[in-house]
Design an enzyme around this catalytic site. Sequence first.
Site, short mmCIF file in Angstrom:
data_model
loop_
_atom_site.label_atom_id
_atom_site.label_comp_id
_atom_site.label_asym_id
_atom_site.label_seq_id
_atom_site.Cartn_x
_atom_site.Cartn_y
_atom_site.Cartn_z
CG LEU A 49 -1.92 -1.08 1.39
CD1 LEU A 49 -2.16 -1.44 2.85
CD2 LEU A 49 -3.22 -0.63 0.75
CE1 TYR A 136 0.48 7.56 -6.01
CE2 TYR A 136 -1.58 8.06 -7.12
CZ TYR A 136 -0.88 7.33 -6.19
OH TYR A 136 -1.53 6.39 -5.43
CG ASN A 165 -11.30 9.60 -5.83
OD1 ASN A 165 -10.92 9.22 -6.94
ND2 ASN A 165 -10.92 10.77 -5.35
NE ARG A 184 -6.48 12.34 -2.95
CZ ARG A 184 -6.68 11.04 -3.16
NH1 ARG A 184 -6.01 10.14 -2.47
NH2 ARG A 184 -7.54 10.63 -4.09
CB VAL A 202 -9.36 22.91 -7.84
CG1 VAL A 202 -8.27 23.03 -8.89
CG2 VAL A 202 -8.76 23.00 -6.44
#
Length: 335
Positions: A49, A136, A165, A184, A202
Amino acid sequence: MVGFDLEAGKIEHLLGHDNFTLHRKSIDEAVADGSMQEAVAWADVVVNLAAICNPYEYAIRPSAVIKSSLFDALPIVDLCCELNTWLIQFSTCEVYGRTVSSYVPEEGYSDPDLYVQSESRTPLVMGPVSKQRWCYASAKQTLERYVYALGFERQMPFTIIRPYNFFGPRMDFIPGRDGTGIPRVLACFITALLDDEPLLLVDGGTARRTITSIHDAIDAMMAMFDRPHAATGQIFNIGADGNELTISELAHRMREIYADVSCDPRKRNLPILNVTGEEFYGKGGYEDCDRRVIDSTNATSLLGWSAKIGIDEILRETISYYYEIYADKTAVATR
Ligand code: UDP
């Protein structure tokens, strides 16, 4: 179960468990002192992870993001290959990058072939190198390809998971309370709601995400453990079909649910304002994934799994958790 992590803040309640040992060290340290080799040799399955998964970090320290998401993981992958241990590699739906439909004229947006994300068919579309946002996705994509290559060349048993998500209690940090920087989106909006600040969208909040409960995600993992033969050699999108919404809709829903949970109707009036990507994330080269619509047929047909929990239930559980832990309840009681 054996775990490796530098921090234990989120799992303190598990540390006393008889069947769980946590080594508080980095992967490099664990490989250097042999504890990683010992654990991988002993394990039936290794779940990786480790990564820095946060768009703000992609903008301010992209080299660390690439290192943690790709290079740090290589010794684990190599060990699993050498010792023939099943590796479950947590990747990301971000590997899909931007949808093809975002590059074609408006009508492309109504063609599911151009935006629904399928593990075996959809191309992975990254932006330019000068846009750090993609550090990423590119690192995770390369790691996926390396894992897949070892499966192909050396029959290493592996499963790759692309999460959509995941939301739930304990996700992320709240700036000024248990971390610094920009978290996040879930934690950004919770922070604004806790502190009576505006929620910031955003680039207008038009990007879309598919929100998945952490409980459904855990069920998917359990389904893999129950069916290792079905799971090995596969890539799985793990997310909740139908839980798609724009970030603007997310802000409005979270504001509404927070007002309910906190019994504080004033929260409904908190402003929701627009900012540009550059104002929010700095000059590090922000671009956005426009949309993440999941095709989860693979997980349903091979694992018998599909997500069950809807957006409002996910948000209510998660917001209630943060409210209980962090809200200043005396302020509401006094009013
Ligand atoms: N975002 C936003 N306001 C915030 C934080 C994030 O509008 O306060 C947006 C961000 O630009 C992106 C989406 O929310 O479009 C999801 O961001 P997150 O940080 O959860 O990461 P991602 O899903 O892109 O990996």
